[in-house]
Every structure is written in structure tokens, then in C-alpha cells.
Design a protein around this motif. Structure first.
Motif, PDB file in Angstrom:
ATOM      1  N   GLY A 100      15.654  -0.652  -1.284  1.00 37.16           N
ATOM      2  CA  GLY A 100      15.448   0.689  -0.917  1.00 37.16           C
ATOM      3  C   GLY A 100      14.966   1.446  -2.107  1.00 37.16           C
ATOM      4  N   PHE A 101      15.564   1.224  -3.023  1.00 35.18           N
ATOM      5  CA  PHE A 101      14.984   1.886  -4.499  1.00 35.18           C
ATOM      6  C   PHE A 101      13.719   1.237  -4.681  1.00 35.18           C
ATOM      7  N   MET A 102      13.518   0.178  -4.813  1.00 34.93           N
ATOM      8  CA  MET A 102      12.144  -0.357  -5.115  1.00 34.93           C
ATOM      9  C   MET A 102      11.163   0.085  -4.235  1.00 34.93           C
ATOM     10  N   ALA A 103      11.367   0.145  -2.858  1.00 29.12           N
ATOM     11  CA  ALA A 103      10.764   0.584  -1.777  1.00 29.12           C
ATOM     12  C   ALA A 103       9.995   1.839  -2.240  1.00 29.12           C
ATOM     13  N   ALA A 104      10.940   2.813  -2.548  1.00 27.44           N
ATOM     14  CA  ALA A 104      10.546   4.207  -3.062  1.00 27.44           C
ATOM     15  C   ALA A 104       9.906   4.392  -4.149  1.00 27.44           C
ATOM     16  N   ALA A 105      10.068   3.352  -5.285  1.00 27.93           N
ATOM     17  CA  ALA A 105       9.179   3.145  -6.423  1.00 27.93           C
ATOM     18  C   ALA A 105       7.756   2.919  -6.216  1.00 27.93           C
ATOM     19  N   ILE A 106       7.694   1.823  -5.162  1.00 30.96           N
ATOM     20  CA  ILE A 106       6.156   1.493  -4.878  1.00 30.96           C
ATOM     21  C   ILE A 106       5.441   2.477  -4.098  1.00 30.96           C
ATOM     22  N   ARG A 107       6.196   3.432  -3.064  1.00 28.87           N
ATOM     23  CA  ARG A 107       5.598   4.332  -2.465  1.00 28.87           C
ATOM     24  C   ARG A 107       5.177   5.461  -3.342  1.00 28.87           C
ATOM     25  N   LYS A 108       5.960   5.750  -4.412  1.00 27.43           N
ATOM     26  CA  LYS A 108       5.601   6.753  -5.349  1.00 27.43           C
ATOM     27  C   LYS A 108       4.475   6.066  -6.093  1.00 27.43           C
ATOM     28  N   ALA A 109       4.422   4.880  -6.525  1.00 27.46           N
ATOM     29  CA  ALA A 109       3.198   4.264  -7.357  1.00 27.46           C
ATOM     30  C   ALA A 109       2.039   4.476  -6.394  1.00 27.46           C
ATOM     31  N   ALA A 110       2.013   4.257  -5.211  1.00 24.50           N
ATOM     32  CA  ALA A 110       0.787   4.026  -4.249  1.00 24.50           C
ATOM     33  C   ALA A 110       0.267   5.484  -4.123  1.00 24.50           C
ATOM     34  N   LYS A 111       1.010   6.420  -3.914  1.00 22.33           N
ATOM     35  CA  LYS A 111       0.704   7.772  -3.879  1.00 22.33           C
ATOM     36  C   LYS A 111      -0.101   8.229  -5.002  1.00 22.33           C
ATOM     37  N   LYS A 112       0.537   7.998  -6.131  1.00 24.50           N
ATOM     38  CA  LYS A 112      -0.341   8.129  -7.345  1.00 24.50           C
ATOM     39  C   LYS A 112      -1.498   7.680  -7.602  1.00 24.50           C
ATOM     40  N   LYS A 113      -1.897   6.440  -7.083  1.00 20.22           N
ATOM     41  CA  LYS A 113      -3.253   5.851  -6.953  1.00 20.22           C
ATOM     42  C   LYS A 113      -4.009   6.171  -5.741  1.00 20.22           C
ATOM     43  N   GLY A 114      -3.473   6.998  -4.799  1.00 21.88           N
ATOM     44  CA  GLY A 114      -4.098   7.122  -3.691  1.00 21.88           C
ATOM     45  C   GLY A 114      -4.317   6.177  -2.661  1.00 21.88           C
ATOM     46  N   GLU A 115      -3.333   5.175  -2.607  1.00 24.81           N
ATOM     47  CA  GLU A 115      -3.330   4.187  -1.676  1.00 24.81           C
ATOM     48  C   GLU A 115      -2.663   4.032  -0.307  1.00 24.81           C
ATOM     49  N   GLU A 116      -3.239   3.862   0.673  1.00 27.95           N
ATOM     50  CA  GLU A 116      -2.394   3.921   1.815  1.00 27.95           C
ATOM     51  C   GLU A 116      -1.478   2.651   2.073  1.00 27.95           C
ATOM     52  N   ILE A 117      -0.118   2.919   2.020  1.00 22.05           N
ATOM     53  CA  ILE A 117       0.786   1.828   2.232  1.00 22.05           C
ATOM     54  C   ILE A 117       2.015   2.038   2.845  1.00 22.05           C
ATOM     55  N   SER A 118       2.362   1.297   3.844  1.00 21.45           N
ATOM     56  CA  SER A 118       3.978   1.458   4.364  1.00 21.45           C
ATOM     57  C   SER A 118       4.784   0.666   3.777  1.00 21.45           C
ATOM     58  N   VAL A 119       5.930   1.161   3.146  1.00 17.79           N
ATOM     59  CA  VAL A 119       6.856   0.315   2.465  1.00 17.79           C
ATOM     60  C   VAL A 119       8.201   0.466   2.881  1.00 17.79           C
ATOM     61  N   LYS A 120       8.644  -0.387   3.692  1.00 15.14           N
ATOM     62  CA  LYS A 120      10.219  -0.242   3.841  1.00 15.14           C
ATOM     63  C   LYS A 120      10.864  -1.407   3.550  1.00 15.14           C
ATOM     64  N   ALA A 121      12.404  -0.944   3.340  1.00 14.47           N
ATOM     65  CA  ALA A 121      13.335  -2.009   2.713  1.00 14.47           C
ATOM     66  C   ALA A 121      14.386  -2.304   4.127  1.00 14.47           C
ATOM     67  N   ALA A 122      14.858  -3.440   3.768  1.00 23.37           N
ATOM     68  CA  ALA A 122      15.923  -3.923   4.752  1.00 23.37           C
ATOM     69  C   ALA A 122      16.693  -5.084   4.397  1.00 23.37           C
ATOM     70  N   SER A 123      17.713  -5.150   5.138  1.00 30.03           N
ATOM     71  CA  SER A 123      18.640  -6.373   4.591  1.00 30.03           C
ATOM     72  C   SER A 123      18.013  -7.690   5.054  1.00 30.03           C
ATOM     73  N   GLU A 124      18.431  -8.673   4.561  1.00 31.39           N
ATOM     74  CA  GLU A 124      18.056 -10.039   4.845  1.00 31.39           C
ATOM     75  C   GLU A 124      18.244 -10.262   6.412  1.00 31.39           C
ATOM     76  N   ALA A 125      19.605  -9.555   6.866  1.00 30.08           N
ATOM     77  CA  ALA A 125      20.010  -9.665   8.275  1.00 30.08           C
ATOM     78  C   ALA A 125      18.950  -9.217   9.110  1.00 30.08           C
TER      79      ALA A 125
END
Length: 101
Positions: free
Chosen positions: A15-40
């Protein structure tokens, strides 16, 4: 738009990693959906993604995951420990973009 899912043991660290990726994408103006989940939760999410990133501590499940997604157009990679451990969203975004090439 890319639809990325990150999985880890419980879904917390990814979840923390997904948030960091979303933030980086927003900075670069990239459209991306990043979600986090458990293996299960992976089976429930396979129809909504085109990229799957696995936390480095779950590297041992990659072969099982690759078998599970056969026939689906989903790219799979293990996030390197250096990127995951430092929550480097920009480097993780680069990894995702490199998978597209």
C-alpha cells in the motif's frame, strides 16, 4: 491507462509502495491505476489488471503466479528489494514502464 496491482503478504507494505508510485506518476503526468493487495486477494483482482508487481519477500511465489495467469495478458515482475525497501516510487514507475517495452 495501465492497471497495476502490487501484492505483498498482508497488503500493508505494498500500500505504501502503491502510493509512492501514484505520486511519482502524477509528477510525470502519467495516467496509471496502482492498487495494493495481499497475496490472498490476487485471484479476485486478475481480471482488472495488466501489470502485476510482487513484493521481493514473495519472490518464491512468482512461478505459481505465472502459471495462474497463463492465457491472460498480464506482465509480472518482482520489485527489487532496493526499490521496495526505500519506497522509491519513481524507480518502481520506471520498472512498470520498462515492462511495457
Amino acid at each position: 491507462m495501465k492497471h497495476v496491482l502490487l501484492i505483498c503478504g498482508s497488503g500493508a507494505s505494498s500500500g505504501f509502495m502503491a502510493a509512492a508510485i501514484r505520486k511519482a506518476a502524477k509528477k510525470k503526468g502519467e495516467e496509471i491505476s496502482v492498487k495494493a493487495a495481499s497475496e490472498a486477494q490476487l485471484d479476485d483482482r486478475l481480471d482488472e489488471i495488466d501489470t502485476l508487481l510482487i513484493g521481493p519477500h514473495l519472490a518464491y511465489i512468482k512461478d505459481d503466479v505465472v502459471n495462474k495467469i497463463k492465457g491472460k495478458n498480464i506482465k509480472v515482475a518482482i520489485i527489487p528489494q532496493l526499490i521496495y525497501g526505500s519506497l522509491n516510487g519513481a524507480k518502481a514507475l520506471d520498472l512498470i514502464n520498462d515492462m511495457e517495452e
